[in-house]
Write a protein that holds these residues in place. Structure first.
Motif, PDB file in Angstrom:
ATOM      1  N   LYS A 150      -8.123   1.751   2.447  1.00 35.12           N
ATOM      2  CA  LYS A 150      -8.001   2.183   3.837  1.00 35.12           C
ATOM      3  C   LYS A 150      -7.029   1.252   4.563  1.00 35.12           C
ATOM      4  N   SER A 151      -6.014   1.821   5.162  1.00 38.31           N
ATOM      5  CA  SER A 151      -5.031   1.023   5.896  1.00 38.31           C
ATOM      6  C   SER A 151      -4.424   1.875   6.998  1.00 38.31           C
ATOM      7  N   GLU A 152      -3.471   1.309   7.692  1.00 35.53           N
ATOM      8  CA  GLU A 152      -2.821   1.971   8.821  1.00 35.53           C
ATOM      9  C   GLU A 152      -2.224   3.320   8.405  1.00 35.53           C
ATOM     10  N   MET A 153      -2.548   4.359   9.159  1.00 37.68           N
ATOM     11  CA  MET A 153      -2.028   5.703   8.899  1.00 37.68           C
ATOM     12  C   MET A 153      -0.964   6.030   9.943  1.00 37.68           C
ATOM     13  N   PHE A 186      -8.085  -5.230   3.455  1.00 38.01           N
ATOM     14  CA  PHE A 186      -8.126  -3.774   3.517  1.00 38.01           C
ATOM     15  C   PHE A 186      -9.511  -3.290   3.127  1.00 38.01           C
ATOM     16  N   ASP A 190       0.903   5.702  -0.796  1.00 37.36           N
ATOM     17  CA  ASP A 190       0.309   6.959  -1.248  1.00 37.36           C
ATOM     18  C   ASP A 190       1.466   7.849  -1.701  1.00 37.36           C
ATOM     19  N   ALA A 217      -4.448   6.360  -1.424  1.00 37.54           N
ATOM     20  CA  ALA A 217      -3.645   5.140  -1.319  1.00 37.54           C
ATOM     21  C   ALA A 217      -4.034   4.127  -2.395  1.00 37.54           C
ATOM     22  N   SER A 222       0.547   9.351   6.561  1.00 37.04           N
ATOM     23  CA  SER A 222       0.698   8.559   5.339  1.00 37.04           C
ATOM     24  C   SER A 222       0.368   7.096   5.602  1.00 37.04           C
ATOM     25  N   GLN A 223      -0.176   6.443   4.578  1.00 35.36           N
ATOM     26  CA  GLN A 223      -0.446   5.011   4.632  1.00 35.36           C
ATOM     27  C   GLN A 223       0.678   4.190   3.992  1.00 35.36           C
ATOM     28  N   SER A 224       1.705   4.852   3.468  1.00 32.03           N
ATOM     29  CA  SER A 224       2.769   4.149   2.758  1.00 32.03           C
ATOM     30  C   SER A 224       3.471   3.145   3.657  1.00 32.03           C
ATOM     31  N   THR A 232       5.535   1.336   9.609  1.00 32.29           N
ATOM     32  CA  THR A 232       4.237   0.686   9.643  1.00 32.29           C
ATOM     33  C   THR A 232       4.408  -0.755  10.122  1.00 32.29           C
ATOM     34  N   ILE A 283       0.869  -1.182   0.000  1.00 32.51           N
ATOM     35  CA  ILE A 283       0.000   0.000   0.000  1.00 32.51           C
ATOM     36  C   ILE A 283       0.901   1.226   0.000  1.00 32.51           C
TER      37      ILE A 283
END
Length: 281
Positions: free
Chosen positions: A120-123, A146, A15, A51, A127-129, A135, A13
Motif C-alpha cells: 500500500k502506497s501513494e496512489m 509501507f 504496479d 503493487a 497507479s502506485q508506480s 509521486t 514501488i
C-alpha cells in the motif's frame, strides 16, 4: 508494515502503470518486467497488477512488522530471510520481525517482491508506480515504511504448480514489429538492423536502453509523434534507443521498430554489455 533498512541501488514501488493519461504527457511507468511481477502476484493469489517492489542490480533490505506471505521472482539476487537463502518463485511465510535481504546477483537484472494483498502506497492517477514529478518519491529511501494487509486468508497450495519461464533470462532474440518509419530505411539498413547483434550500452535505465553499435542513418527527423514503451528510435547520429516503461509520450526520431510486450520483459532483464538481436514478427 514493511520498513526499508537499505534501499539498494534503485528500488521502487511499481504496479502496471498509468494507462490513459498519455494525452497529458504522463508516462505509463510501471514494472519493467511485467511477466515476473505478475508471476510474483499470481503465486500469492493477488491480482497480477498489485503493487510490488522492483529492485535493480542490487537488492534492498526490508524488515516486516506483521505476519504475512511474500514471493520473490525475476532476477536471482540470492534472496535471504534472516540470512537463510530463499527459493525464488515460491510463497514464503513471513513472521513479525523477519528481515529480507539480498546478495550476489546470479541471473537477470531486476527482482520483484510481492506481498499478500499488495503493498500500500501513494496512489496517483490510478497507479502506485513511483515516478519523479508524479509521486512524492522517485524510489525507495532508507526508513521508508509501507503498509500491507494483515490477513490469514492465504491458503498455501502445496500441490499446485506454476510453470516458470526461466528461458527469458537466456534469450537474446528481441521480437518486434515494423515501426511507422521502418519503410524509410534502405534495404541495407533493414538487413543490418535485423541481422546484426547490438550491445546494450551503459546508458540504460527505466526510461530507455541505448545500444552501442550505430546504424548508419540519413533519415530526416519526423514531426513529433506518439511513442510507447518498446518503441525503437533511430537518432541522427545512428544510435538506436529502445524506449522503456518511464519513456516520454512523444518523440521526433524515426520509429523503426516496436517491441512486443514479451520482448520488453526480456530486455528489462538485460544489462550493460549483453547482446541482443531484433527478430521481425
Amino acid at each position: 508494515m514493511v520498513k526499508v533498512l537499505n534501499p539498494g541501488l534503485y528500488s521502487s514501488i511499481q504496479d502496471f502503470g498509468r494507462v490513459g493519461f498519455q494525452q497529458y504527457g504522463v508516462p505509463i511507468a510501471g514494472v519493467m518486467d511485467q511477466y515476473s511481477a505478475a508471476l510474483a502476484n499470481h503465486i500469492l493469489g493477488n491480482h497480477e497488477t498489485a503493487a510490488v517492489i522492483e529492485m535493480t542490480m542490487t537488492g534492498a533490505t526490508l524488515q516486516f512488522y506483521n505476519d504475512t506471505y511474500i514471493c520473490v521472482t525475476g532476477a536471482d539476487m540470492s534472496p535471504k530471510l534472516n540470512d537463510v537463502l530463499l527459493q525464488l518463485n515460491k510463497a514464503i511465510k513471513i513472521q513479525t520481525g523477519d528481515v529480507l535481504s539480498f546478495g550476489k546477483i546470479k541471473t537477470g537484472f531486476r527482482t520483484y517482491v510481492s506481498v499478500l494483498g499488495g503493498f500500500k502506497s501513494e496512489m496517483v492517477m490510478n497507479s502506485q508506480s513511483m515516478f519523479g514529478g508524479i509521486t512524492s518519491e522517485l524510489k525507495l529511501v532508507i526508513n521508508d515504511e509501507f503498509k500491507y494487509d494483515v490477513s490469514n486468508s492465504f491458503i498455501e497450495r502445496k500441490n499446485a504448480s506454476i510453470k516458470v519461464n526461466n528461458n527469458m533470462f537466456l534469450k537474446h532474440d528481441i521480437e518486434a514489429f515494423q515501426g511507422p518509419e521502418y519503410h524509410l530505411l534502405s534495404q541495407k539498413q533493414q538487413d543490418i538492423l535485423l541481422n546484426s547483434p547490438f550491445s546494450i550500452s551503459n546508458n540504460n535505465n527505466r526510461m530507455a536502453y541505448q545500444l552501442q553499435e550505430p546504424l548508419e542513418n540519413s533519415l530526416e527527423p519526423i514531426i513529433t509523434s506518439g511513442v510507447l514503451p518498446g518503441t525503437v528510435q533511430l537518432t541522427p547520429s545512428g544510435k538506436l534507443i529502445i524506449l522503456m516503461r518511464d519513456c516520454q509520450t512523444t518523440g521526433g526520431y524515426p520509429r523503426v521498430l516496436q517491441l512486443k510486450e514479451s520482448a520488453i520483459n526480456i530486455l528489462a532483464q538485460k544489462y550493460t554489455g549483453q547482446q541482443i538481436r531484433f527478430k521481425l514478427v
